[in-house]
Design a protein around this motif. Structure first.
Motif, mmCIF file in Angstrom:
data_model
loop_
_atom_site.group_PDB
_atom_site.id
_atom_site.type_symbol
_atom_site.label_atom_id
_atom_site.label_comp_id
_atom_site.label_asym_id
_atom_site.label_seq_id
_atom_site.Cartn_x
_atom_site.Cartn_y
_atom_site.Cartn_z
ATOM 1 N N HIS A 17 0.852 -1.191 0.000
ATOM 2 C CA HIS A 17 0.000 0.000 0.000
ATOM 3 C C HIS A 17 0.885 1.238 0.000
ATOM 4 C CE1 HIS A 17 -3.107 2.884 0.958
ATOM 5 N NE2 HIS A 17 -2.395 3.284 1.995
ATOM 6 N N LEU A 18 0.751 2.026 -1.008
ATOM 7 C CA LEU A 18 1.461 3.292 -1.065
ATOM 8 C C LEU A 18 0.484 4.375 -0.652
ATOM 9 C CD1 LEU A 18 3.358 2.825 -4.442
ATOM 10 C CD2 LEU A 18 4.228 2.489 -2.129
ATOM 11 N N PRO A 19 0.780 5.063 0.444
ATOM 12 C CA PRO A 19 -0.179 6.062 0.919
ATOM 13 C C PRO A 19 -0.332 7.210 -0.072
ATOM 14 C CG PRO A 19 1.854 6.143 2.203
ATOM 15 C CD PRO A 19 1.971 4.989 1.261
ATOM 16 N N LYS A 20 -1.551 7.706 -0.131
ATOM 17 C CA LYS A 20 -1.803 8.870 -0.960
ATOM 18 C C LYS A 20 -1.175 10.085 -0.282
ATOM 19 C CE LYS A 20 -6.178 9.226 -1.893
ATOM 20 N NZ LYS A 20 -7.632 9.106 -2.008
ATOM 21 N N GLU A 23 -2.964 11.375 2.730
ATOM 22 C CA GLU A 23 -2.727 10.586 3.940
ATOM 23 C C GLU A 23 -1.413 10.998 4.604
ATOM 24 O OE1 GLU A 23 -2.954 6.352 3.178
ATOM 25 O OE2 GLU A 23 -4.609 6.661 1.792
ATOM 26 N N LEU A 24 -0.401 11.278 3.791
ATOM 27 C CA LEU A 24 0.895 11.683 4.338
ATOM 28 C C LEU A 24 0.806 13.052 5.007
ATOM 29 C CD1 LEU A 24 3.212 10.497 1.425
ATOM 30 C CD2 LEU A 24 2.826 9.381 3.635
ATOM 31 N N ALA A 27 -1.078 12.609 8.221
ATOM 32 C CA ALA A 27 -0.214 11.928 9.202
ATOM 33 C C ALA A 27 0.790 12.891 9.816
ATOM 34 C CB ALA A 27 0.505 10.758 8.547
ATOM 35 N N THR A 60 -5.868 17.996 -2.704
ATOM 36 C CA THR A 60 -5.138 17.062 -1.847
ATOM 37 C C THR A 60 -5.125 17.562 -0.413
ATOM 38 O OG1 THR A 60 -3.765 16.284 -3.674
ATOM 39 C CG2 THR A 60 -2.889 15.979 -1.446
ATOM 40 N N ALA A 64 -6.852 15.925 3.044
ATOM 41 C CA ALA A 64 -6.135 15.724 4.309
ATOM 42 C C ALA A 64 -6.882 16.394 5.461
ATOM 43 C CB ALA A 64 -4.713 16.274 4.205
ATOM 44 N N VAL A 67 -9.843 14.330 6.495
ATOM 45 C CA VAL A 67 -9.431 13.185 7.304
ATOM 46 C C VAL A 67 -9.257 13.624 8.754
ATOM 47 C CG1 VAL A 67 -7.518 11.578 7.755
ATOM 48 C CG2 VAL A 67 -8.371 11.883 5.424
#
Length: 145
Positions: A17-20, A23-24, A27, A60, A64, A67
Protein backbone atom coordinates in the motif's frame (compact mmCIF):
# COMPACT_ATOMS: atom_id res chain seq x y z
CA UNK A 1 16.40 -29.65 -31.49
CA UNK A 2 14.70 -26.69 -29.99
CA UNK A 3 13.58 -26.81 -26.43
CA UNK A 4 10.21 -25.50 -25.59
CA UNK A 5 10.04 -23.44 -22.48
CA UNK A 6 6.84 -22.46 -20.88
CA UNK A 7 6.11 -18.78 -20.83
CA UNK A 8 6.88 -16.98 -17.63
CA UNK A 9 3.83 -16.84 -15.44
CA UNK A 10 3.46 -13.83 -13.21
CA UNK A 11 1.51 -14.76 -10.17
CA UNK A 12 -0.45 -11.96 -8.60
CA UNK A 13 1.39 -10.61 -5.63
CA UNK A 14 0.12 -8.35 -2.93
CA UNK A 15 1.18 -4.87 -3.84
CA UNK A 16 2.38 -2.77 -0.96
CA UNK A 17 0.00 0.00 0.00
CA UNK A 18 1.46 3.29 -1.06
CA UNK A 19 -0.18 6.06 0.92
CA UNK A 20 -1.80 8.87 -0.96
CA UNK A 21 -0.29 12.30 -0.52
CA UNK A 22 -3.34 13.45 1.48
CA UNK A 23 -2.73 10.59 3.94
CA UNK A 24 0.90 11.68 4.34
CA UNK A 25 -0.09 15.31 4.97
CA UNK A 26 -2.75 14.23 7.50
CA UNK A 27 -0.21 11.93 9.20
CA UNK A 28 2.30 14.77 9.53
CA UNK A 29 -0.23 17.18 11.03
CA UNK A 30 -1.58 14.40 13.30
CA UNK A 31 1.96 13.69 14.53
CA UNK A 32 2.56 17.39 15.21
CA UNK A 33 -0.63 17.51 17.28
CA UNK A 34 0.41 14.37 19.18
CA UNK A 35 3.87 15.84 19.92
CA UNK A 36 2.32 19.07 21.18
CA UNK A 37 3.82 21.19 18.41
CA UNK A 38 0.25 22.16 17.50
CA UNK A 39 -1.50 22.59 20.87
CA UNK A 40 -5.22 22.56 21.52
CA UNK A 41 -6.77 25.74 20.16
CA UNK A 42 -3.87 26.59 17.84
CA UNK A 43 -4.76 27.85 14.41
CA UNK A 44 -3.32 26.07 11.39
CA UNK A 45 -1.77 28.20 8.67
CA UNK A 46 -3.93 29.30 5.77
CA UNK A 47 -4.68 26.83 3.00
CA UNK A 48 -2.34 28.63 0.60
CA UNK A 49 0.54 28.37 3.09
CA UNK A 50 -0.11 24.69 3.74
CA UNK A 51 -0.29 23.82 0.04
CA UNK A 52 3.04 25.54 -0.45
CA UNK A 53 4.62 23.93 2.64
CA UNK A 54 3.55 20.40 1.68
CA UNK A 55 3.87 21.00 -2.08
CA UNK A 56 0.39 19.62 -2.76
CA UNK A 57 -2.68 20.77 -4.64
CA UNK A 58 -5.70 22.34 -2.95
CA UNK A 59 -7.85 19.21 -3.44
CA UNK A 60 -5.14 17.06 -1.85
CA UNK A 61 -4.84 19.41 1.12
CA UNK A 62 -8.62 19.55 1.50
CA UNK A 63 -8.76 15.75 1.54
CA UNK A 64 -6.13 15.72 4.31
CA UNK A 65 -8.15 18.29 6.27
CA UNK A 66 -11.31 16.17 5.88
CA UNK A 67 -9.43 13.19 7.30
CA UNK A 68 -8.29 15.22 10.32
CA UNK A 69 -11.79 16.66 10.75
CA UNK A 70 -13.29 13.14 10.71
CA UNK A 71 -10.82 12.22 13.48
CA UNK A 72 -11.99 15.29 15.44
CA UNK A 73 -8.43 16.69 15.48
CA UNK A 74 -9.31 19.94 13.74
CA UNK A 75 -12.33 22.19 13.42
CA UNK A 76 -12.49 23.80 9.99
CA UNK A 77 -13.45 27.45 9.72
CA UNK A 78 -15.25 27.78 6.46
CA UNK A 79 -15.28 31.22 4.97
CA UNK A 80 -12.83 32.46 7.56
CA UNK A 81 -9.57 34.18 6.82
CA UNK A 82 -7.96 31.93 9.42
CA UNK A 83 -6.93 28.30 9.21
CA UNK A 84 -8.60 25.39 10.94
CA UNK A 85 -8.41 25.23 14.73
CA UNK A 86 -6.61 22.32 16.39
CA UNK A 87 -8.49 20.15 18.89
CA UNK A 88 -6.68 17.97 21.38
CA UNK A 89 -7.37 14.26 21.02
CA UNK A 90 -10.50 13.44 22.97
CA UNK A 91 -11.17 10.44 25.19
CA UNK A 92 -14.74 10.45 23.82
CA UNK A 93 -13.48 9.98 20.25
CA UNK A 94 -11.09 7.23 21.37
CA UNK A 95 -13.93 5.52 23.25
CA UNK A 96 -16.18 5.66 20.18
CA UNK A 97 -13.53 4.09 17.93
CA UNK A 98 -12.75 1.47 20.57
CA UNK A 99 -16.45 0.66 20.90
CA UNK A 100 -16.75 0.16 17.14
CA UNK A 101 -13.68 -2.05 17.08
CA UNK A 102 -14.89 -4.19 19.99
CA UNK A 103 -18.29 -4.62 18.36
CA UNK A 104 -16.67 -5.58 15.08
CA UNK A 105 -14.47 -8.14 16.83
CA UNK A 106 -17.46 -9.62 18.66
CA UNK A 107 -16.44 -8.69 22.21
CA UNK A 108 -19.06 -9.44 24.83
CA UNK A 109 -19.91 -7.71 28.10
CA UNK A 110 -18.33 -10.72 29.81
CA UNK A 111 -15.08 -10.04 27.93
CA UNK A 112 -15.12 -6.43 29.10
CA UNK A 113 -15.86 -7.42 32.68
CA UNK A 114 -12.98 -9.90 32.62
CA UNK A 115 -10.66 -7.22 31.27
CA UNK A 116 -11.71 -4.85 34.05
CA UNK A 117 -10.91 -7.54 36.64
CA UNK A 118 -7.43 -7.86 35.18
CA UNK A 119 -6.63 -4.14 34.77
CA UNK A 120 -8.42 -2.24 37.53
CA UNK A 121 -6.92 -3.71 40.73
CA UNK A 122 -3.28 -3.10 39.75
CA UNK A 123 -4.16 0.36 38.40
CA UNK A 124 -5.94 1.27 41.64
CA UNK A 125 -2.97 -0.03 43.65
CA UNK A 126 -0.58 2.12 41.61
CA UNK A 127 -2.70 5.20 42.23
CA UNK A 128 -3.05 4.43 45.93
CA UNK A 129 0.72 4.26 46.40
CA UNK A 130 1.55 7.25 44.19
CA UNK A 131 1.16 9.88 46.96
CA UNK A 132 -0.82 12.00 44.52
CA UNK A 133 -3.68 13.68 46.40
CA UNK A 134 -5.65 14.54 43.24
CA UNK A 135 -5.36 11.00 41.90
CA UNK A 136 -6.50 9.54 45.21
CA UNK A 137 -9.47 11.90 45.34
CA UNK A 138 -10.52 10.90 41.81
CA UNK A 139 -10.04 7.22 42.69
CA UNK A 140 -12.30 7.59 45.73
CA UNK A 141 -14.91 9.43 43.64
CA UNK A 142 -14.83 6.71 40.98
CA UNK A 143 -15.17 4.03 43.66
CA UNK A 144 -18.14 5.80 45.24
CA UNK A 145 -19.81 6.21 41.85
Amino acid sequence: MTSKTSPTVFEPQARPHLPKMAELVAADIRARIARGELPDGATLPLESELTEHYQVSRPTLREAMRVLESEALIVPRRGSREGARVRAPSIDVAARYTSHLLQYRGATYGDLYQLRLILEPPAAAMLATANNHDALTRLREAYDA
